[in-house]
Enzyme design. Structure first.
Site, PDB file in Angstrom:
ATOM      1  N   GLU A 110      18.881  -1.566 -55.980  1.00 60.04           N
ATOM      2  CA  GLU A 110      19.752  -0.446 -55.623  1.00 60.04           C
ATOM      3  C   GLU A 110      19.707  -0.130 -54.131  1.00 60.04           C
ATOM      4  O   GLU A 110      19.548   1.019 -53.724  1.00 60.04           O
ATOM      5  CB  GLU A 110      19.386   0.799 -56.460  1.00 60.04           C
ATOM      6  CG  GLU A 110      19.543   0.554 -57.949  1.00 60.04           C
ATOM      7  CD  GLU A 110      19.319   1.784 -58.813  1.00 60.04           C
ATOM      8  OE1 GLU A 110      18.581   2.677 -58.403  1.00 60.04           O
ATOM      9  OE2 GLU A 110      19.904   1.825 -59.911  1.00 60.04           O
ATOM     10  N   ASP A 167      18.014   1.304 -68.377  1.00 55.41           N
ATOM     11  CA  ASP A 167      17.600   2.377 -67.479  1.00 55.41           C
ATOM     12  C   ASP A 167      17.415   3.697 -68.213  1.00 55.41           C
ATOM     13  O   ASP A 167      18.285   4.559 -68.139  1.00 55.41           O
ATOM     14  CB  ASP A 167      18.661   2.535 -66.364  1.00 55.41           C
ATOM     15  CG  ASP A 167      18.224   3.524 -65.300  1.00 55.41           C
ATOM     16  OD1 ASP A 167      17.044   3.878 -65.274  1.00 55.41           O
ATOM     17  OD2 ASP A 167      19.081   3.941 -64.488  1.00 55.41           O
ATOM     18  N   GLU A 217      16.862  12.477 -67.056  1.00 57.90           N
ATOM     19  CA  GLU A 217      18.083  12.065 -66.350  1.00 57.90           C
ATOM     20  C   GLU A 217      19.226  11.783 -67.318  1.00 57.90           C
ATOM     21  O   GLU A 217      20.371  12.128 -67.041  1.00 57.90           O
ATOM     22  CB  GLU A 217      17.773  10.814 -65.509  1.00 57.90           C
ATOM     23  CG  GLU A 217      19.007  10.200 -64.889  1.00 57.90           C
ATOM     24  CD  GLU A 217      18.724   8.933 -64.090  1.00 57.90           C
ATOM     25  OE1 GLU A 217      17.540   8.548 -63.951  1.00 57.90           O
ATOM     26  OE2 GLU A 217      19.693   8.325 -63.608  1.00 57.90           O
TER      27      GLU A 217
HETATM   28  C1  GCU Z   1      18.016   5.149 -62.011  1.00 55.51           C
HETATM   29  C2  GCU Z   1      18.262   6.461 -61.343  1.00 55.51           C
HETATM   30  C3  GCU Z   1      17.984   6.406 -59.864  1.00 55.51           C
HETATM   31  C4  GCU Z   1      16.606   5.810 -59.619  1.00 55.51           C
HETATM   32  C5  GCU Z   1      16.496   4.471 -60.313  1.00 55.51           C
HETATM   33  C6  GCU Z   1      15.117   3.863 -60.217  1.00 55.51           C
HETATM   34  O1  GCU Z   1      19.015   4.238 -61.632  1.00 55.51           O
HETATM   35  O2  GCU Z   1      19.566   6.880 -61.566  1.00 55.51           O
HETATM   36  O3  GCU Z   1      18.077   7.692 -59.356  1.00 55.51           O
HETATM   37  O4  GCU Z   1      16.381   5.644 -58.274  1.00 55.51           O
HETATM   38  O5  GCU Z   1      16.768   4.634 -61.662  1.00 55.51           O
HETATM   39  O6  GCU Z   1      14.408   3.949 -61.214  1.00 55.51           O
HETATM   40  O7  GCU Z   1      14.755   3.308 -59.214  1.00 55.51           O
END
Ligand code: GCU
Length: 698
Positions: free
Chosen positions: A295, A369, A397
């Site tokens: 990400e 996730d 979340e």
């Molecule tokens: C999810 C979440 C993110 C977080 C990511 C992670 O995608 O939405 O906010 O950073 O997990 O676990 O790294």
């Protein structure tokens, strides 16, 4: 000072301490119950059951023990004729005389023994921290009204690392946090930290990663390291170590190096120096948790190096100080035609056996996730030569933030009890994780915290139970959800027997109910983009396909679900014995649409069609919230009015949301299924375009 004088002085000191701790807090500001005490509520403690307790040892941790007991209204002294004696063989004559040294040693540095010997209860360990854990265990027995006349308890935590992960940012905000701001970023007052540390120690949590995995390099500057050193000083007597999430590109951002290539000698040296600097400030620093090449975070792949290269470089810098690296497996590069559920396995499984001995792979419980329900991640049972630690999400979340009541021990039990079949039947995730299956030396578990600056810590009183449950399961991954729920309810809410039974029942039902109104039958990721609060199964506008709900449910005129069998992505083959999921007859219906794309008229075990069954699941989730609200109303006399009312308010929000989830999802899926709602499902409250128009507010 003569010995006698010293003893007298100590007695006076203890009397004074007793007075201040027992009486001063009650002078003037008796508070209604605002939830701030969590499960450490001692006012209901049947205090007459214990006489005085002798705490025989001198250290900051023994002081913590004294303060906790005094706070519980117990008389603390240090004489051998007390009814409870707490200490180590080397600090207590009585414990020394019992000759338990070898047995205590076998219990390990965090283990403890509690025994009734004639009319004295002895709480012993080989370490101060072990006695602290023993003390909290004893207090829990009192709080939950267990018999204490014939105690025969030996306990050792099953997992070595029992950590909270805090996704705290520099500005004090918390990523995916719903209970206020950070407990330390942007805060210079350590008072609340003491209570945080007490709460953690009481359930055996022994580490905190203090910053977000989406890391900022600034966290590694002297300014912040000094701050973390101060936090570590507060945590130390409670047996809690501080860990950090470093940004992989910090050598560029802070060191002004041209690269962060993990094989570059200057980069290696930079990290070594940085780690040495950390240990100078925090001698018992725990280590690093790393999100790399995920990400948008930088990582070794940026330099054509492997995950093992990256992890091992950091591990080498930490090893001389006994520090560890937790390398996250949350890695999913988008490729044409790929299935995100298989990405982490593809990326990391080939590195089994290639990581340094002080590296653990931190793997989310499921392959996508933190969805309301996922099958276990296929990396569990696929890395026999690598310590694999689960990452659970305590913060909700994808489970209604701080508004929905869901007791997560049920979800985590399901996960830990999942059979990987790595070595035949019974190779559960719990056995992979606790080292029983592969004999790993390093074991651990992490939970993404749901704590924040809110008075009641978690934004919703009932969700304190998930923090509690995480700690208890980290200590013993075999504990039943029912035991955890019962303990927590008695300690936190009430001792009224009827109410305890009712609340525990609701807690145990809550997980299935939430799955029913959000993502039944293996559906997943139906969330509104970005914030992930309410439903948006129609969502298709994120730049990456795999951030869009339509990618996951694949609803069409034929049917619904993600085909992960041979006719689809075939990521089911990452599991041992894949036919238990790929064979439609064997696949548990709770995972049906996770692994299969099936027609709307597919016949379910109940004899109903898939469409009817799905609609009824949504309805039953709503029904549960309604009946829970009604049940909760009957408990008004046995729970303090402040928390009772706050919980009632939250349940009203949950009902509104459950209805919204049911309607938005069913109306949307109905555009493909083209069938009426079955009998027993209420007509929707709004139209589909109304649900699409604006997000559900929280
Ligand atoms: C999810 C979440 C993110 C977080 C990511 C992670 O995608 O939405 O906010 O950073 O997990 O676990 O790294």
């Amino acid at each position: 000072m003569s010995r006698k004088k010293a003893q007298k002085a100590q007695k006076i000191y203890l009397y004074a301490l007793n007075f201040f701790v027992l009486f001063v807090p009650f002078c003037g500001h008796v508070k209604a119950d605002d939830g701030s005490r969590l499960w450490l509520r001692y006012d209901q403690l049947p205090s007459r059951r214990v006489g005085s307790i002798a705490v025989q040892g001198q250290s900051a941790t023994f002081d913590v023990i004294r303060r906790e007991l005094l706070g519980a209204g117990i008389v603390v002294g240090n004489s051998d004729d007390a009814s409870v004696v707490i200490g180590l063989p080397q600090t207590s004559t009585l414990i020394h005389k019992l000759g338990w040294e070898a047995e205590l040693k076998n219990l390990g540095p965090e283990g403890f023994r509690i025994r009734t010997i004639r009319n004295v209860i002895v709480i012993a360990s080989t370490t101060d921290i072990g006695t602290l854990y023993g003390t909290f265990h004893f207090l829990r027995l009192l709080q939950t009204e267990q018999p204490i006349d014939r105690l025969q308890i030996d306990q050792t935590p099953r997992l070595k690392l029992r950590l909270l992960n805090h996704w705290d940012n520099l500005d004090g905000s918390i990523e995916r946090g719903y209970a206020g701001k950070s407990l330390w970023m942007g805060v210079d007052d350590n008072r609340r930290l003491l209570d945080y540390a007490r709460a953690n120690a009481s359930i055996g949590i022994n580490g905190s990663v203090v910053n977000n995995v989406n890391a900022n390099s600034e966290f590694l500057t002297a300014k912040y390291l000094k701050k973390f050193a101060a936090i570590a000083d507060v945590f130390r007597p409670f047996g809690i170590r501080v860990y950090l999430s470093p940004r992989f590109s910090a050598p560029i951002e802070l060191g002004k190096l041209p690269t962060a290539d993990p094989l570059d000698p200057a980069v290696i040296e930079w990290w070594k120096q940085k780690v040495d600097e950390i240990y100078k400030l925090i001698p018992d620093f725990g280590g690093f948790l790393v999100k790399a090449n995920s990400e948008g975070q930088p990582g070794p792949r940026t330099y054509n190096r492997t995950h093992a290269d990256g992890a091992n470089m950091l591990a080498a810098a930490l090893a001389p100080h006994q520090g560890i690296v937790m390398w996250r497996a949350f890695v999913y590069d988008m490729k044409p035609g790929y299935d995100r559920a298989g990405a982490a396995y593809e990326n990391l499984q080939p590195f089994d056996g290639k990581f340094a001995p002080n590296v653990l792979l931190q793997v989310k419980n499921g392959p996508i996730d933190f969805q309301p329900r996922e099958p276990f991640h296929p990396l569990f049972g696929a890395m026999p030569r690598t310590p694999v630690m689960p990452e659970l999400q305590i913060t909700q979340e994808y489970l209604g933030f701080d508004n929905h009541f869901v007791f997560l021990a049920s979800m985590w039990r399901e996960f830990l009890d999942s059979d990987t079949y790595a070595h035949g039947r019974g190779s559960t995730v719990a056995k992979v994780v606790d080292g029983e299956l592969y004999r790993q030396r390093l074991t651990g578990i992490a939970g993404v915290a749901n704590t924040g600056s809110d008075t009641n810590w978690t934004g919703y009183d009932l969700l304190q139970a998930n923090w509690y449950a995480f700690g208890r399961l980290a200590w013993d991954p075999q504990l039943s959800s029912e035991q955890i729920a019962t303990e927590w309810t008695k300690m936190t809410l009430t001792h009224d027997a009827r109410a305890v039974t009712t609340i525990v029942r609701l807690m145990l039902e809550s997980y299935e109910a939430v799955v029913n109104y959000m993502t039944p039958l293996g559906l997943h990721h139906l969330f509104w983009g970005g914030h992930h609060y309410g439903p948006a199964p129609w969502w298709d506008m994120e730049k990456r396909d795999d951030w869009n709900p339509v990618y996951y449910h694949k609803a069409d005129a034929f049917g619904i679900g993600f085909d992960r069998t041979k006719t689809g992505s075939d990521t089911v083959s990452q599991y041992h014995l894949p036919q238990r999921f790929s064979d439609l007859q064997q696949c548990p219906e709770k995972f049906l649409l996770w692994f299969h794309h099936v027609p709307w008229n597919y016949k379910m075990k109940s004899g109903r069609t898939l469409w009817d069954e799905m609609a009824l699941h949504y309805q039953s989730g709503v029904d549960w919230v309604r009946s829970t609200r009604a049940t909760w109303a009957t408990l008004s006399g046995v729970i303090d009015p402040e928390r009772h009312a706050a919980i009632s308010k939250k349940l009203a929000i949950q009902e509104r949301d459950a209805v919204w989830w049911r309607d938005a999802c069913l109306l949307y899926f109905q555009t493909f299924a083209k069938q009426p709602l079955p009998r027993g499902v209420e007509p929707p409250a709004k139209t589909l375009s109304e649900y699409k128009e604006r997000a559900l507010e929280w």
